[in-house]
Design an enzyme around this catalytic site. Structure first.
Site, PDB file in Angstrom:
ATOM      1  N   ALA A  51       1.006  -1.209   0.008  1.00 24.18           N
ATOM      2  CA  ALA A  51       0.001  -0.067  -0.014  1.00 24.18           C
ATOM      3  C   ALA A  51       0.801   1.204  -0.135  1.00 24.18           C
ATOM      4  CB  ALA A  51      -0.982  -0.004   1.270  1.00 24.18           C
ATOM      5  N   LYS A  52       0.292   2.219  -0.376  1.00 21.50           N
ATOM      6  CA  LYS A  52       0.916   3.676  -0.237  1.00 21.50           C
ATOM      7  C   LYS A  52       0.039   4.823  -0.204  1.00 21.50           C
ATOM      8  CE  LYS A  52       5.592   4.668  -0.090  1.00 21.50           C
ATOM      9  NZ  LYS A  52       6.413   3.780   0.779  1.00 21.50           N
TER      10      LYS A  52
END
Length: 423
Positions: free
Chosen positions: A108-109
């Site tokens: 994720a980011k």
């Protein structure tokens, strides 16, 4: 939104890297989109009251790539240039990175498109808390765990934790990693990425049967990762740091830079090296192509390009940043495989997420480890990943990057196949 992701140059680069390895692994077209496209991409508006009485609306993002192996995990950055597409690319790289290290995470980011230096402390807290508030429906200790990244730190993670905990009605330490130790943070988390880079550079020298003592290094990017790496190489391995840089300035000194002094100077001058007198000020682009034994890009994406890849004069390229080398540069460096030993980004900077995983596990168990235990476990995971990458590269006659990516992609692919499609 999907079009916005696909048009972003950083995501195009991640897609190009993936397609190269997918061709090598003979992954069919239908399965490729399932492996590369994000499960969820979120775009939010973040309005805050400024201290002058005005209201400003900032843009925030979070991309969750896949949840086939467990919850997603990834940093949250506050940078002016952040886009949804960049977030998606970074989430994809995080997925391969976690799989390479055998961590039970997807990637994720996200973050906010803002320069945190333009905010007062009060405004920074407001934007941090509002970002987490908007993300609460999409994150959780078993869904998506945030951590620090460019422009964020322990304090911001503490605000994230408090905002989520206040909404939950109880303390939820495991919602973020990279917290202060007093709130359940892990010993050695802040130094973890740089410490991992240092270990892997030492390991590369050992693999090549070269003594690192007295060898030279250039570190592009003197933030948390770059400064910890520079100090580790200088004071742990006895290397000479001859070049450092940040957003403001690049400094070169063939006799060696006092990196501890540079670190103190940056801390006292708003995290900037501007005005530091430890060497000659040079063009930042020139810094990348100066002769050295180890070149460490530790800042942003796409700094090693087709225009400078043929000019690199290093023996080891240690990619502490995410995506610092473009596919076009990779093609050039692949022809220089005997000259330059590459430690690819998803291996080189994996130390941060490994120790983040340790923090998450400790918070879930309410049982903290010592710094010695953390470092020992980190080094064992890094050694295993390094050996796997080098071994596969040699056996299959491929680059270290394609070796690392193929290991990560295969593991995600296997998990998705075993879980199948529903309904």
């Amino acid at each position: 939104m999907e079009r916005e992701i696909h048009l972003d140059p950083t995501f195009k680069m991640a897609r190009q890297q993936f397609d190269t390895v997918a061709d090598m692994l003979e992954i069919h077209d239908g399965e490729r989109d399932q492996l590369i496209l994000p499960k969820r991409a979120i775009s939010i508006s973040i309005p805050i009251h400024r201290e002058d009485g005005s209201i400003t609306v900032f843009q925030g993002y979070r991309v969750q790539h896949h949840l086939a192996l467990g919850p997603t995990k990834g940093g949250t950055r506050f940078t002016p240039s952040l886009t949804l597409g960049e977030s998606a690319a970074l989430a994809v790289w995080m997925s391969w990175k976690c799989a390479l290290a055998s961590l039970p995470y997807g990637g994720a980011k996200g973050g906010v498109a803002v320069d945190p230096r333009s905010l007062t402390s009060v405004e920074l807290q407001r934007i941090s808390r509002r970002y987490m508030l908007e993300m609460i429906p999409f994150v959780g200790p078993q869904t998506d765990i945030m951590g620090p990244d460019l422009g964020t730190n322990e304090q911001i993670m503490a605000w994230f934790m408090d905002a989520y905990s206040s909404h939950s009605g109880k303390s939820v330490a495991e919602i973020v990693t990279g917290k202060p130790a007093a709130l359940g943070g892990c010993a050695g988390r802040r130094e973890a990425t740089g410490r991992g880079v240092t270990f892997l550079v030492e390991r590369a020298f050992s693999h090549m049967q070269i003594n690192p003592q007295g060898r030279t290094a250039i570190v592009q990017g003197f933030g948390n990762v770059g400064s910890v790496t520079a100090c580790g190489l200088a004071y742990r391995t006895g290397m000479k740091i001859i070049g450092i840089s940040d957003q403001a300035v690049a400094i070169y000194n063939p006799k060696g830079i006092d990196v501890a002094m540079a670190d103190r100077y940056a801390a006292e001058h708003n995290k900037s090296l501007a005005g530091f007198s430890g060497g000659e000020v040079i063009d930042p682009e020139e810094l990348l192509t100066l002769p050295c034994d180890v070149l460490i890009p530790a800042a942003i994406e796409r700094v090693i390009t087709a225009s400078n890849a043929g000019k690199l004069q290093c023996r080891i390229l240690a990619e502490a940043a995410n995506g610092p080398t473009t596919p076009e540069a990779d093609a050039i460096l692949d022809q220089r495989r005997e000259e330059i030993f590459i430690i690819p980004d998803i291996l080189c900077n994996v130390g941060g997420v490994v120790v983040s995983y340790f923090e998450w596990v400790q918070d879930m168990q309410n049982f903290l480890w010592t710094n010695t235990e953390v470092v020992d476990r980190l080094c064992r995971i890094l050694e295993s990943a390094f050996s796997a990458v080098v071994r596969r590269a040699k056996e299959r006659g491929i680059s270290h990057r394609n070796s690392a990516l193929s290991i990560g992609i295969e593991r995600v692919q296997a998990a998705k196949r075993l879980r199948g499609l529903f309904p």
